[in-house]
Write a protein that holds these residues in place. Structure first.
Motif, short mmCIF file in Angstrom:
data_model
loop_
_atom_site.label_atom_id
_atom_site.label_comp_id
_atom_site.label_asym_id
_atom_site.label_seq_id
_atom_site.Cartn_x
_atom_site.Cartn_y
_atom_site.Cartn_z
N MET A 1 0.83 -1.17 0.00
CA MET A 1 0.00 0.00 0.00
C MET A 1 0.88 1.24 0.00
O MET A 1 1.79 1.32 0.81
CB MET A 1 -0.87 0.04 1.26
N PRO A 2 0.58 2.18 -0.88
CA PRO A 2 1.33 3.44 -0.83
C PRO A 2 1.01 4.21 0.44
O PRO A 2 -0.12 4.17 0.92
CB PRO A 2 0.81 4.20 -2.05
N GLY A 3 1.99 4.89 0.99
CA GLY A 3 1.77 5.71 2.18
C GLY A 3 2.29 5.05 3.44
O GLY A 3 2.82 3.96 3.42
N ALA A 4 2.14 5.76 4.54
CA ALA A 4 2.62 5.28 5.83
C ALA A 4 1.49 5.33 6.85
O ALA A 4 0.60 6.17 6.76
CB ALA A 4 3.78 6.16 6.32
N VAL A 5 1.54 4.42 7.81
CA VAL A 5 0.54 4.38 8.87
C VAL A 5 0.83 5.50 9.86
O VAL A 5 1.96 5.68 10.29
CB VAL A 5 0.58 3.02 9.60
N GLU A 6 -0.20 6.26 10.19
CA GLU A 6 -0.09 7.33 11.17
C GLU A 6 -1.29 7.22 12.11
O GLU A 6 -2.38 6.85 11.70
CB GLU A 6 -0.12 8.70 10.49
N ALA A 7 -1.07 7.52 13.38
CA ALA A 7 -2.17 7.49 14.34
C ALA A 7 -3.26 8.44 13.89
O ALA A 7 -2.99 9.55 13.45
CB ALA A 7 -1.66 7.89 15.72
N GLY A 8 -4.50 8.00 13.96
CA GLY A 8 -5.63 8.85 13.61
C GLY A 8 -5.98 8.89 12.14
O GLY A 8 -6.85 9.67 11.72
N ASP A 9 -5.34 8.06 11.28
CA ASP A 9 -5.64 8.04 9.85
C ASP A 9 -7.09 7.63 9.56
O ASP A 9 -7.66 8.05 8.57
CB ASP A 9 -4.74 7.06 9.10
N LEU A 10 -7.63 6.78 10.41
CA LEU A 10 -8.96 6.21 10.19
C LEU A 10 -9.02 5.39 8.91
O LEU A 10 -10.02 5.39 8.19
CB LEU A 10 -10.05 7.30 10.19
N PHE A 11 -7.91 4.65 8.65
CA PHE A 11 -7.86 3.80 7.46
C PHE A 11 -9.00 2.80 7.50
O PHE A 11 -9.24 2.16 8.51
CB PHE A 11 -6.52 3.07 7.37
N GLY A 12 -9.72 2.69 6.41
CA GLY A 12 -10.87 1.81 6.34
C GLY A 12 -12.15 2.50 6.80
O GLY A 12 -13.18 1.86 6.96
N GLY A 13 -12.08 3.81 6.97
CA GLY A 13 -13.25 4.57 7.42
C GLY A 13 -14.44 4.41 6.49
O GLY A 13 -15.58 4.53 6.91
N ASN A 14 -14.19 4.11 5.24
CA ASN A 14 -15.25 3.86 4.27
C ASN A 14 -14.68 2.91 3.23
O ASN A 14 -13.53 3.06 2.81
CB ASN A 14 -15.67 5.17 3.61
N THR A 15 -15.44 1.93 2.84
CA THR A 15 -15.00 0.98 1.82
C THR A 15 -16.11 0.73 0.82
O THR A 15 -17.29 0.94 1.10
CB THR A 15 -14.60 -0.37 2.44
N ARG A 16 -15.72 0.29 -0.35
CA ARG A 16 -16.69 -0.03 -1.40
C ARG A 16 -16.03 -1.05 -2.33
O ARG A 16 -14.82 -1.08 -2.45
CB ARG A 16 -17.02 1.24 -2.16
N LEU A 17 -16.83 -1.89 -2.99
CA LEU A 17 -16.32 -2.88 -3.94
C LEU A 17 -16.87 -2.59 -5.34
O LEU A 17 -17.69 -3.33 -5.86
CB LEU A 17 -16.72 -4.29 -3.50
N PRO A 18 -16.42 -1.52 -5.96
CA PRO A 18 -16.86 -1.24 -7.33
C PRO A 18 -16.05 -2.05 -8.33
O PRO A 18 -15.10 -2.74 -7.97
CB PRO A 18 -16.56 0.25 -7.49
N ASP A 19 -16.40 -1.96 -9.57
CA ASP A 19 -15.66 -2.62 -10.66
C ASP A 19 -15.04 -1.52 -11.51
O ASP A 19 -15.52 -1.20 -12.58
CB ASP A 19 -16.61 -3.50 -11.48
#
Length: 93
Positions: free
Chosen positions: A1-19
């Motif tokens: 995954m591009p980027g770095a983990v930071e506290a408070g990122d809220l990664f996964g705050g919204n997800t979707r499975l489009p095509d």
């Protein structure tokens, strides 16, 4: 995954499975509205007939899209997408 983990990122705050690729395979759109001081970010991860992988993942941020990174913009807090066509292996019952 591009980027770095930071506290408070809220990664996964919204997800979707489009095509995104219109190939019948579910891709993954995932957001981190708290990324970079709540400026926000979203990623797209390509899917295949077997799985979804981080290989080929693309990160989008306000800055990468050519706009100013507004503090507290929470870009990616709403990830929209359509799954109005059946996806291989994920047909509705």
């Amino acid at each position: 995954m591009p980027g770095a983990v930071e506290a408070g990122d809220l990664f996964g705050g919204n997800t979707r499975l489009p095509d995104f690729g219109k190939d019948g395979n579910a891709d993954l759109a995932v957001s981190a509205p708290g990324e970079n001081g709540h400026s926000g970010a979203a990623w797209s991860l390509p899917g295949s007939s077997g799985d979804t992988t981080a290989r080929g993942a693309v990160a989008s941020t306000p800055r990468r899209l050519g706009t100013a990174a507004a503090p507290k913009a929470t870009f990616g807090s709403n990830v929209a997408g359509s799954t109005d066509t059946p996806l291989k292996g994920r047909e509705a019952n």
